[in-house]
Design an enzyme around this catalytic site. Structure first.
Site, PDB file in Angstrom:
ATOM      1  N   ARG A 134      -4.377 -10.188   3.771  1.00 21.06           N
ATOM      2  CA  ARG A 134      -4.564 -10.131   2.312  1.00 21.06           C
ATOM      3  C   ARG A 134      -3.255  -9.616   1.702  1.00 21.06           C
ATOM      4  O   ARG A 134      -2.907  -8.441   1.877  1.00 21.06           O
ATOM      5  CB  ARG A 134      -5.740  -9.202   1.996  1.00 21.06           C
ATOM      6  CG  ARG A 134      -6.078  -9.113   0.520  1.00 21.06           C
ATOM      7  CD  ARG A 134      -7.258  -8.191   0.282  1.00 21.06           C
ATOM      8  NE  ARG A 134      -7.599  -8.151  -1.132  1.00 21.06           N
ATOM      9  CZ  ARG A 134      -6.989  -7.379  -2.020  1.00 21.06           C
ATOM     10  NH1 ARG A 134      -6.025  -6.550  -1.650  1.00 21.06           N
ATOM     11  NH2 ARG A 134      -7.352  -7.422  -3.287  1.00 21.06           N
TER      12      ARG A 134
ATOM     13  N   LYS B  11       0.830  -1.221   0.000  1.00 22.68           N
ATOM     14  CA  LYS B  11       0.000   0.000   0.000  1.00 22.68           C
ATOM     15  C   LYS B  11       0.859   1.264   0.000  1.00 22.68           C
ATOM     16  O   LYS B  11       2.000   1.260   0.442  1.00 22.68           O
ATOM     17  CB  LYS B  11      -0.922  -0.018   1.225  1.00 22.68           C
ATOM     18  CG  LYS B  11      -2.044  -1.074   1.137  1.00 22.68           C
ATOM     19  CD  LYS B  11      -3.369  -0.470   0.737  1.00 22.68           C
ATOM     20  CE  LYS B  11      -4.364  -1.521   0.287  1.00 22.68           C
ATOM     21  NZ  LYS B  11      -5.347  -1.863   1.280  1.00 22.68           N
TER      22      LYS B  11
END
Ligand code: 9MG
Length: 289
Positions: free
Chosen positions: A271, A237
């Site tokens: 995830r 991210k």
């Protein structure tokens, strides 16, 4: 403990379901579960459209299982900041062939979608879980999952993917995200989705600044208090880019470090893109905590 005495009941063991019911599967939460990402979007931020063809996506998914993925998350619509929405037909054309090709792969298949029509079609085609970044707020979404045995990931997002990074604002990000997730758990249960098939996710990067994301990771244990398993998506991210200065293709080590921090603060499902490396790191967390 003397003979005949019961083991002590801790706050956590009272609240937390130890088994996670996920479509055709029941998974133990006694060790961390790795959810491998299978993006089948041409504009995905981390694979550059590499897995757009169903054959390549299936091949990639099988590699993730060999590396130790406990579940797979298949997505046909990008939710990265600024991404344009796609229509139901296009999303189904991307997702269904991959789902069908993986149906007997031996691990639960999650489908990342916020559209009730896609949820229903995916569940019919064998999906064991729906990963909804919109937490089943679309009209008909609660019912689509309630009418099945599929598990659900309820994620927090402020705004919508196209515009969510334009000035996100909270008075108290942890308190507000926690209250939202609590309300969505109640809505899901009210609709007939049993607690044993619900997981929650605070939604790193979804309508949050770097400060919000860091605040949520520091206080992640607050979300674990809601009593359903906590899933985190920190892999590659932009917050990790902001903290390290590294481009997306070099964020494996920061991603693994973030997963370790999340595990130590109560996350159960991760995830991730880098399955093998995350699995190895989380084995150490499991052994030492
Ligand atoms: C689809 N998707 C992208 N990022 C995600 C995250 O952080 N969590 C979940 N549940 N899904 C995500």
């Amino acid at each position: 403990m003397s003979d005949g005495e019961s083991p002590p009941i801790t706050h956590h063991s009272l609240l937390m379901t130890r088994m996670f019911h996920c479509g055709r599967f029941t998974l133990s939460l006694d060790r961390p579960l790795i959810m491998g990402i299978v993006n089948i979007t041409p504009d995905s931020f981390s694979d550059g459209g590499h897995f757009y063809s169903p054959e390549l996506a299936i091949e990639h998914a099988i590699k993730l299982i060999a590396q130790g993925a406990d579940l797979l998350d298949i997505g046909g619509e990008s939710t990265r900041p600024g991404a344009q929405a796609v229509g139901v037909e296009e999303e189904l054309q991307r997702v269904l062939p991959v789902l069908e090709g993986l149906r007997e792969c031996g691990v639960p298949l999650s489908v990342d979608t916020l559209k009730p029509e896609v949820m229903r079609a995916a569940i019919r085609a064998g999906a064991d879980m729906i990963n909804d970044v919109n937490a089943l707020r679309a009209e008909g979404a609660l019912q689509a999952v309630a009418d099945s045995a599929a598990a659900i990931c309820l994620m927090h997002m402020q705004g919508e993917p196209r515009t969510m990074q334009q000035g996100p604002f909270y008075q108290d990000v942890v308190a507000e995200v926690k209250a939202f997730l609590d309300e969505r758990i109640a809505a899901a249960e009210q609709a007939g989705i049993e607690r044993k098939r619900i997981v929650i996710d605070p939604g790193f990067g979804f309508g949050k600044t770097l400060e919000h994301n860091v605040g949520m990771l520091r206080q992640l244990d607050a979300f674990a208090e809601l009593g359903v398993p906590l899933l985190t998506g920190l892999s590659r991210k932009s917050m990790l880019g902001a903290l390290t200065g590294l481009p997306v293709e070099e964020r494996m080590v920061p991603s693994v470090a973030a997963a370790v921090v999340a595990a130590m603060k109560g996350a159960k499902i991760f995830r991730v893109h880098d399955v093998k490396e995350t699995r190895q790191a989380l084995q150490i967390v499991s052994a030492l905590t």
